[in-house]
Design a protein around this motif. Structure first.
Motif, PDB file in Angstrom:
ATOM      1  N   ALA A 100      -9.672   6.406 -13.187  1.00  0.00           N
ATOM      2  CA  ALA A 100      -9.326   4.780 -13.656  1.00  0.00           C
ATOM      3  C   ALA A 100      -7.866   4.672 -13.423  1.00  0.00           C
ATOM      4  CB  ALA A 100      -9.364   4.640 -15.206  1.00  0.00           C
ATOM      5  N   GLN A 101      -6.988   5.570 -13.344  1.00  0.00           N
ATOM      6  CA  GLN A 101      -5.448   5.545 -12.920  1.00  0.00           C
ATOM      7  C   GLN A 101      -5.221   4.982 -11.596  1.00  0.00           C
ATOM      8  OE1 GLN A 101      -3.771   9.166 -13.703  1.00  0.00           O
ATOM      9  NE2 GLN A 101      -3.961   9.234 -15.793  1.00  0.00           N
ATOM     10  N   CYS A 102      -6.468   5.152 -10.787  1.00  0.00           N
ATOM     11  CA  CYS A 102      -6.079   4.724  -9.383  1.00  0.00           C
ATOM     12  C   CYS A 102      -6.336   3.198  -9.102  1.00  0.00           C
ATOM     13  CB  CYS A 102      -7.065   5.529  -8.473  1.00  0.00           C
ATOM     14  SG  CYS A 102      -6.829   7.288  -8.410  1.00  0.00           S
ATOM     15  N   ASN A 103      -7.029   2.437 -10.010  1.00  0.00           N
ATOM     16  CA  ASN A 103      -7.260   1.148  -9.816  1.00  0.00           C
ATOM     17  C   ASN A 103      -7.934   0.862  -8.385  1.00  0.00           C
ATOM     18  OD1 ASN A 103      -7.044  -1.772 -10.559  1.00  0.00           O
ATOM     19  ND2 ASN A 103      -5.111  -1.779  -9.990  1.00  0.00           N
ATOM     20  N   LEU A 104      -8.876   1.576  -8.365  1.00  0.00           N
ATOM     21  CA  LEU A 104      -9.725   1.529  -6.894  1.00  0.00           C
ATOM     22  C   LEU A 104     -11.045   1.261  -7.134  1.00  0.00           C
ATOM     23  CD1 LEU A 104      -7.420   4.045  -4.963  1.00  0.00           C
ATOM     24  CD2 LEU A 104      -7.450   1.681  -4.728  1.00  0.00           C
ATOM     25  N   ASP A 105     -11.813   0.888  -6.279  1.00  0.00           N
ATOM     26  CA  ASP A 105     -13.068   0.679  -6.347  1.00  0.00           C
ATOM     27  C   ASP A 105     -13.716   2.111  -5.714  1.00  0.00           C
ATOM     28  OD1 ASP A 105     -13.180  -1.829  -7.017  1.00  0.00           O
ATOM     29  OD2 ASP A 105     -13.263  -2.670  -5.093  1.00  0.00           O
ATOM     30  N   ASP A 106     -14.934   2.495  -6.009  1.00  0.00           N
ATOM     31  CA  ASP A 106     -15.276   3.878  -5.780  1.00  0.00           C
ATOM     32  C   ASP A 106     -15.648   3.740  -4.339  1.00  0.00           C
ATOM     33  OD1 ASP A 106     -15.577   4.191  -8.398  1.00  0.00           O
ATOM     34  OD2 ASP A 106     -17.616   4.104  -8.799  1.00  0.00           O
ATOM     35  N   ASP A 107     -15.873   2.710  -3.448  1.00  0.00           N
ATOM     36  CA  ASP A 107     -16.264   2.875  -2.078  1.00  0.00           C
ATOM     37  C   ASP A 107     -14.900   2.968  -1.255  1.00  0.00           C
ATOM     38  OD1 ASP A 107     -15.430   0.258  -2.787  1.00  0.00           O
ATOM     39  OD2 ASP A 107     -16.866  -0.696  -1.486  1.00  0.00           O
ATOM     40  N   GLU A 108     -13.745   2.806  -1.936  1.00  0.00           N
ATOM     41  CA  GLU A 108     -12.408   2.739  -1.261  1.00  0.00           C
ATOM     42  C   GLU A 108     -11.704   4.197  -1.378  1.00  0.00           C
ATOM     43  OE1 GLU A 108     -10.659  -1.570  -1.797  1.00  0.00           O
ATOM     44  OE2 GLU A 108     -10.280  -0.045  -3.217  1.00  0.00           O
ATOM     45  N   ILE A 109     -12.123   5.083  -2.242  1.00  0.00           N
ATOM     46  CA  ILE A 109     -11.442   6.340  -2.191  1.00  0.00           C
ATOM     47  C   ILE A 109     -12.494   7.614  -1.926  1.00  0.00           C
ATOM     48  CG2 ILE A 109     -12.065   6.463  -4.885  1.00  0.00           C
ATOM     49  CD1 ILE A 109      -9.265   8.052  -4.973  1.00  0.00           C
TER      50      ILE A 109
ATOM     51  N   TYR B 240      -4.258   4.850   2.895  1.00  0.00           N
ATOM     52  CA  TYR B 240      -3.377   5.754   2.359  1.00  0.00           C
ATOM     53  C   TYR B 240      -4.148   6.996   2.168  1.00  0.00           C
ATOM     54  CZ  TYR B 240      -1.340   1.420   0.815  1.00  0.00           C
ATOM     55  OH  TYR B 240      -0.784   0.067   0.680  1.00  0.00           O
ATOM     56  N   PHE B 241      -3.218   8.365   2.096  1.00  0.00           N
ATOM     57  CA  PHE B 241      -3.977   9.419   2.027  1.00  0.00           C
ATOM     58  C   PHE B 241      -3.075  10.476   1.241  1.00  0.00           C
ATOM     59  CE2 PHE B 241      -1.694  10.240   5.881  1.00  0.00           C
ATOM     60  CZ  PHE B 241      -1.506  11.433   5.986  1.00  0.00           C
ATOM     61  N   ALA B 242      -3.522  11.538   0.567  1.00  0.00           N
ATOM     62  CA  ALA B 242      -2.410  12.366  -0.018  1.00  0.00           C
ATOM     63  C   ALA B 242      -3.027  13.849  -0.013  1.00  0.00           C
ATOM     64  CB  ALA B 242      -2.184  12.178  -1.325  1.00  0.00           C
ATOM     65  N   PHE B 243      -2.326  14.998   0.180  1.00  0.00           N
ATOM     66  CA  PHE B 243      -2.769  16.267  -0.074  1.00  0.00           C
ATOM     67  C   PHE B 243      -2.743  16.658  -1.253  1.00  0.00           C
ATOM     68  CE2 PHE B 243      -2.285  16.161   4.472  1.00  0.00           C
ATOM     69  CZ  PHE B 243      -3.171  17.154   4.804  1.00  0.00           C
ATOM     70  N   GLN B 244      -3.697  17.070  -2.169  1.00  0.00           N
ATOM     71  CA  GLN B 244      -3.375  17.679  -3.465  1.00  0.00           C
ATOM     72  C   GLN B 244      -4.156  19.101  -3.664  1.00  0.00           C
ATOM     73  OE1 GLN B 244      -5.496  14.500  -5.356  1.00  0.00           O
ATOM     74  NE2 GLN B 244      -4.093  12.873  -5.009  1.00  0.00           N
ATOM     75  N   ALA B 245      -3.678  19.600  -4.710  1.00  0.00           N
ATOM     76  CA  ALA B 245      -4.431  20.855  -5.435  1.00  0.00           C
ATOM     77  C   ALA B 245      -5.305  20.612  -6.410  1.00  0.00           C
ATOM     78  CB  ALA B 245      -3.397  22.034  -5.572  1.00  0.00           C
ATOM     79  N   GLN B 246      -6.320  21.208  -6.589  1.00  0.00           N
ATOM     80  CA  GLN B 246      -7.313  21.049  -7.709  1.00  0.00           C
ATOM     81  C   GLN B 246      -6.645  20.936  -9.109  1.00  0.00           C
ATOM     82  OE1 GLN B 246     -10.839  23.316  -7.558  1.00  0.00           O
ATOM     83  NE2 GLN B 246     -10.671  23.783  -9.774  1.00  0.00           N
ATOM     84  N   GLY B 247      -6.760  20.014  -9.814  1.00  0.00           N
ATOM     85  CA  GLY B 247      -6.017  20.110 -11.201  1.00  0.00           C
ATOM     86  C   GLY B 247      -5.037  18.943 -11.121  1.00  0.00           C
ATOM     87  N   GLU B 248      -4.426  18.566 -10.014  1.00  0.00           N
ATOM     88  CA  GLU B 248      -3.219  17.723  -9.912  1.00  0.00           C
ATOM     89  C   GLU B 248      -3.775  16.220 -10.155  1.00  0.00           C
ATOM     90  OE1 GLU B 248       0.287  19.411  -7.358  1.00  0.00           O
ATOM     91  OE2 GLU B 248      -1.487  18.915  -6.348  1.00  0.00           O
ATOM     92  N   ASP B 249      -2.923  15.345 -10.438  1.00  0.00           N
ATOM     93  CA  ASP B 249      -3.381  13.917 -10.703  1.00  0.00           C
ATOM     94  C   ASP B 249      -3.685  13.398  -9.450  1.00  0.00           C
ATOM     95  OD1 ASP B 249      -2.766  13.837 -13.427  1.00  0.00           O
ATOM     96  OD2 ASP B 249      -0.674  13.384 -13.017  1.00  0.00           O
ATOM     97  N   VAL B 250      -4.535  12.313  -9.560  1.00  0.00           N
ATOM     98  CA  VAL B 250      -5.138  12.009  -8.183  1.00  0.00           C
ATOM     99  C   VAL B 250      -4.349  10.837  -7.761  1.00  0.00           C
ATOM    100  CG1 VAL B 250      -7.325  10.683  -7.187  1.00  0.00           C
ATOM    101  CG2 VAL B 250      -7.703  12.378  -8.799  1.00  0.00           C
ATOM    102  N   CYS B 251      -4.022   9.872  -8.311  1.00  0.00           N
ATOM    103  CA  CYS B 251      -2.911   8.769  -8.333  1.00  0.00           C
ATOM    104  C   CYS B 251      -1.642   8.473  -8.817  1.00  0.00           C
ATOM    105  CB  CYS B 251      -3.770   7.446  -8.472  1.00  0.00           C
ATOM    106  SG  CYS B 251      -5.386   7.378  -7.360  1.00  0.00           S
ATOM    107  N   ASN B 252      -0.861   7.870  -8.414  1.00  0.00           N
ATOM    108  CA  ASN B 252       0.370   7.774  -8.723  1.00  0.00           C
ATOM    109  C   ASN B 252       0.521   6.596  -9.850  1.00  0.00           C
ATOM    110  OD1 ASN B 252       0.520   5.600  -7.099  1.00  0.00           O
ATOM    111  ND2 ASN B 252       1.958   6.806  -5.654  1.00  0.00           N
ATOM    112  N   GLU B 253       1.816   5.935 -10.211  1.00  0.00           N
ATOM    113  CA  GLU B 253       2.007   5.201 -11.120  1.00  0.00           C
ATOM    114  C   GLU B 253       1.423   3.584 -10.302  1.00  0.00           C
ATOM    115  OE1 GLU B 253       5.802   5.817  -9.592  1.00  0.00           O
ATOM    116  OE2 GLU B 253       4.006   6.932 -10.113  1.00  0.00           O
ATOM    117  N   TYR B 254       1.298   3.721  -8.966  1.00  0.00           N
ATOM    118  CA  TYR B 254       1.104   2.572  -8.255  1.00  0.00           C
ATOM    119  C   TYR B 254      -0.457   2.383  -8.080  1.00  0.00           C
ATOM    120  CZ  TYR B 254       6.169   2.402  -7.660  1.00  0.00           C
ATOM    121  OH  TYR B 254       7.493   2.483  -7.746  1.00  0.00           O
ATOM    122  N   GLY B 255      -1.223   3.396  -8.489  1.00  0.00           N
ATOM    123  CA  GLY B 255      -2.611   3.492  -8.210  1.00  0.00           C
ATOM    124  C   GLY B 255      -2.891   3.934  -6.722  1.00  0.00           C
ATOM    125  N   LEU B 256      -2.049   4.618  -6.179  1.00  0.00           N
ATOM    126  CA  LEU B 256      -2.213   5.174  -4.781  1.00  0.00           C
ATOM    127  C   LEU B 256      -2.558   6.638  -4.848  1.00  0.00           C
ATOM    128  CD1 LEU B 256       0.011   2.783  -2.749  1.00  0.00           C
ATOM    129  CD2 LEU B 256      -2.601   2.498  -3.244  1.00  0.00           C
TER     130      LEU B 256
END
Length: 312
Positions: free
Chosen positions: A223-232, A268-284
């Motif tokens: 929900a923090q990502c502000n994205l549709d399910d088919d986009e992420i 847009y893309f990002a490298f993440q570790a398990q347990g980290e936040d998915v999106c930033n304050e801009y929803g990306l």
């Protein structure tokens, strides 16, 4: 018996230390704890059966040869793990991009044919994480702009060049042709075609991407990502070795493409570790606070191209 115990203890110490050498953030502390306990247990075993200072046992040179050969046999494996799997890439970028254009007239009007040439001149393959071709029509030559500015420019369109995770082999050349419709504007208004190529890739020998992760985040996190399910989308980053998998948390790549169609829009893309936040304050997608990108040799290539339009 004591020689066997010394061999077992020495191997435990060598294996435990080799795993601890891969210790880096983000850490799986359960695996690190297990490696530390293995090292301590091996050391305790060696200390318990130590031959030095013991009158009841004479440590013959042949015993020392057995222990030393058993431990030294592990050193090449340890060195291989450390050099090939854990040291961040220091190889310079070997992927280059060129763009050429030509105008063509069809029944639907005038189209501009763009040819994007991607050349990997190195001996190491590249794994494309994301790619973009931004095309703008201008009334005059303008200076370079940031991609974020071009995304919202009404005179620009953005589309994907290569599919995500396309492998560009070493010593190979790729040519991709794109047909772009000219806007319905008089030639006097739009005189210049501007193209920007963006390419993000990692080293093929450092970055291995696994299957898509279906449920990689909770509904609240998404929900923090502000994205549709088919986009992420999220994909698992495959560990290079068992030792790395013991000491590091699972990693993932989160990708997003926002646009009217699957191959168009901003990427847009990002490298993440398990347990980290998915999106930033801009929803990306939010990149990890740890240098995961450096570990896979992530490189960004940008090329600016412009050409005068021919008359219709």
């Amino acid at each position: 018996m004591r020689a066997g115990c010394l061999v077992a203890g020495g191997i435990s110490i060598a294996v435990g230390v080799s795993v601890l050498l891969t210790f880096r953030q983000p850490t799986d502390y359960a695996g690190v704890t297990l490696a530390a306990l293995t090292t301590l247990a091996g050391g305790a075993l060696v200390w318990r059966v130590r031959p030095w200072g013991t009158a009841s046992f004479e440590f013959h040179p042949r015993h020392g040869a057995v222990v030393a050969s058993a431990i030294l046999a592990l050193l090449p494996v340890i060195q291989f793990w450390h050099v090939s799997s854990y040291v961040p890439s220091r190889t310079a970028s070997t992927v280059g991009v060129e763009v050429s254009s030509d105008a063509a007239t069809s029944t639907s009007g005038v189209e501009d044919a763009l040819t994007v040439t991607i050349v990997n001149s190195g001996n190491i393959g590249a794994l494309v994480i994301s790619s973009e071709l931004i095309v703008c029509y201008r009334s005059a030559v303008v200076g370079s702009s940031f991609p974020e500015e071009l995304y919202v420019d009404p005179d620009c369109t953005t589309e994907q060049i290569l599919d995500n995770f396309t492998e560009i082999d070493a010593r190979s050349t790729w040519r991709i042709q794109k047909a772009v419709d000219r806007p319905e504007i008089p030639p006097a208004d739009f005189r210049v075609l501007e193209a920007v190529v963006l390419l993000w890739y990692g080293r093929q020998d450092r970055l291995k991407v696994g299957d898509e992760i279906e449920d990689f985040a909770t509904e609240a996190e998404l929900a923090q990502c502000n994205l549709d399910d088919d986009e992420i989308r999220a994909y698992q980053v495959v560990d290079d070795s068992r030792a790395q998998g013991l000491t590091q948390k699972p990693r993932r790549i989160v990708t997003v493409r926002q646009g009217p169609q699957g191959d168009q829009g901003d990427a847009y893309f990002a490298f993440q570790a398990q347990g980290e936040d998915v999106c930033n304050e801009y929803g990306l997608p939010l990149n990890s606070k740890y240098p995961l990108q450096e570990q896979v040799g992530l490189t960004n290539v940008r090329l600016n191209y412009s050409a005068w339009l021919t008359e219709r």
